[in-house]
Design a protein around this motif. Structure first.
Motif, PDB file in Angstrom:
ATOM      1  N   UNK A 269     -15.185  29.188 -65.443  1.00 52.45           N
ATOM      2  CA  UNK A 269     -14.926  27.862 -64.870  1.00 52.45           C
ATOM      3  C   UNK A 269     -13.565  27.822 -64.197  1.00 52.45           C
ATOM      4  N   UNK A 270     -12.563  28.447 -64.828  1.00 50.48           N
ATOM      5  CA  UNK A 270     -11.227  28.478 -64.229  1.00 50.48           C
ATOM      6  C   UNK A 270     -11.229  29.295 -62.949  1.00 50.48           C
ATOM      7  N   UNK A 271     -11.943  30.424 -62.944  1.00 44.35           N
ATOM      8  CA  UNK A 271     -12.022  31.241 -61.734  1.00 44.35           C
ATOM      9  C   UNK A 271     -12.701  30.478 -60.602  1.00 44.35           C
ATOM     10  N   UNK A 272     -13.751  29.713 -60.921  1.00 40.29           N
ATOM     11  CA  UNK A 272     -14.442  28.927 -59.897  1.00 40.29           C
ATOM     12  C   UNK A 272     -13.525  27.831 -59.347  1.00 40.29           C
ATOM     13  N   UNK A 273     -12.760  27.183 -60.213  1.00 37.71           N
ATOM     14  CA  UNK A 273     -11.829  26.140 -59.758  1.00 37.71           C
ATOM     15  C   UNK A 273     -10.750  26.734 -58.855  1.00 37.71           C
ATOM     16  N   UNK A 274     -10.229  27.908 -59.219  1.00 38.32           N
ATOM     17  CA  UNK A 274      -9.215  28.562 -58.388  1.00 38.32           C
ATOM     18  C   UNK A 274      -9.790  28.945 -57.035  1.00 38.32           C
ATOM     19  N   UNK A 275     -11.049  29.414 -57.016  1.00 39.11           N
ATOM     20  CA  UNK A 275     -11.682  29.795 -55.758  1.00 39.11           C
ATOM     21  C   UNK A 275     -11.867  28.577 -54.859  1.00 39.11           C
ATOM     22  N   UNK A 276     -12.292  27.462 -55.448  1.00 42.63           N
ATOM     23  CA  UNK A 276     -12.452  26.240 -54.651  1.00 42.63           C
ATOM     24  C   UNK A 276     -11.105  25.761 -54.113  1.00 42.63           C
ATOM     25  N   UNK A 277     -10.061  25.889 -54.934  1.00 43.12           N
ATOM     26  CA  UNK A 277      -8.735  25.457 -54.481  1.00 43.12           C
ATOM     27  C   UNK A 277      -8.242  26.311 -53.319  1.00 43.12           C
ATOM     28  N   UNK A 278      -8.556  27.612 -53.334  1.00 41.44           N
ATOM     29  CA  UNK A 278      -8.134  28.485 -52.230  1.00 41.44           C
ATOM     30  C   UNK A 278      -8.918  28.201 -50.964  1.00 41.44           C
ATOM     31  N   UNK A 279     -10.203  27.892 -51.102  1.00 44.51           N
ATOM     32  CA  UNK A 279     -11.043  27.671 -49.930  1.00 44.51           C
ATOM     33  C   UNK A 279     -10.862  26.296 -49.310  1.00 44.51           C
ATOM     34  N   UNK A 280     -10.343  25.339 -50.075  1.00 43.23           N
ATOM     35  CA  UNK A 280     -10.236  23.971 -49.583  1.00 43.23           C
ATOM     36  C   UNK A 280      -9.022  23.810 -48.681  1.00 43.23           C
TER      37      UNK A 280
END
Length: 299
Positions: A269-280
């Motif tokens: 879940x943390x990895x997915x949140x970090x990925x979304x933060x980088x892509x946004x």
């Protein structure tokens, strides 16, 4: 109970004394000893873990300005004393300490703050304290109003009554919807500000840290409640966020396997949140970027 028995052995002028039905007398010397364990030589950054826990406690205290009575769950008291000294509590306007045992509080503070575990059986005691203190304030108002009427006839000055008491419930380490439902059913939730106090892990020594769940075995074996496993997994997950991911985590038994699975889910879940933060994209950048149709129209 162990903390209370240790505190009774201290009887000097440095005690943090408080009157009331269930006072918690904490020696300043004892609190400094508990919160000042040397963690500088620990292999991992347990000193930073303790500092973060102390900062979370201070943030809860500062959320309610003014003199306050601090009501502690007896099982949470030792954890609080391990992350903050009595001097720290005094510096943030803590006037008196109490243990949560139900009944009322003999206090003149306008702020009452509870630091409790999210346990259903504690909610009834918490609600009893809130209702009793509110009744005491109403009785005090009535008595002062009567005294003012009599004093006005005699030309005497009467001190003003308290306008009211504000209540805050800080759940350690996280809020519980079930507990809030019970408080709502008992009729005290509208008078409470509910917060989370995220103290997941409390360092005890340089090679030992504690996740405070006194009833974990009963919860698992009798109640089939696995929330304690989630608390352990989250504590280890937060520790790995600080010191880095540990490649090998060893455990024994079905409960430890479930803890490992929860840790893996939290990591993903943390990895997915970090990925979304980088892509946004930043909001300002999106607003300033012209659309394709707008560019064609400009041409």
């Amino acid at each position: 109970q162990k903390l209370q028995s240790e505190q009774e052995s201290y009887n000097n002028a440095d005690h943090f004394k408080c009157s009331g039905r269930f006072p918690a007398e904490v020696s300043a010397e004892h609190s400094r000893a508990m919160a000042s364990v040397d963690l500088s030589s620990s292999v991992i950054d347990l000193e930073g873990v303790r500092d973060d826990a102390a900062a979370a406690l201070v943030a809860c205290l500062e959320s309610r300005p003014g003199r306050k009575a601090l009501v502690l769950d007896p099982h949470v008291g030792p954890s609080v004393m391990r992350v903050a000294t009595m001097a720290t509590l005094r510096a943030h306007d803590v006037d008196r300490l109490y243990y949560l045992e139900g009944g009322t509080l003999e206090t003149t503070c306008a702020e009452v703050m509870f630091v409790v575990r999210p346990r259903l059986e504690l909610m009834h005691k918490l609600a009893e304290v809130v209702a009793s203190v509110r009744d005491d304030v109403e009785a005090e108002r009535a008595n002062r109003a009567d005294a003012e009427r009599k004093g006005s006839r005699r030309g005497e000055d009467v001190s003003p009554a308290r306008l009211g008491v504000t209540f805050t419930a800080c759940f350690v380490p996280r809020r519980s919807e079930a507990c809030e439902t019970v408080l709502d059913h008992l009729g005290v939730l509208p008078f409470l500000e509910v917060r989370a106090l995220p103290i997941d892990l409390v360092p005890v020594e340089k090679d030992c840290a504690l996740v405070e769940r006194a009833n974990a075995w009963r919860d698992l074996a009798v109640e089939r409640d696995v929330s304690s496993l989630y608390d352990v997994a989250r504590a280890l997950h937060e520790l790995q966020r600080r010191v880095g991911e540990v490649p090998i985590v060893q455990g024994k038994g079905a409960a430890s396997k479930e803890v490992a699975e929860i840790m893996e889910r939290l990591r993903r879940e943390l990895a997915a949140e970090d990925a979304r933060a980088r892509d946004e994209w930043p909001r300002d950048a999106r607003d300033e970027t012209p659309s394709e149709n707008g560019a064609d129209a400009a041409d």
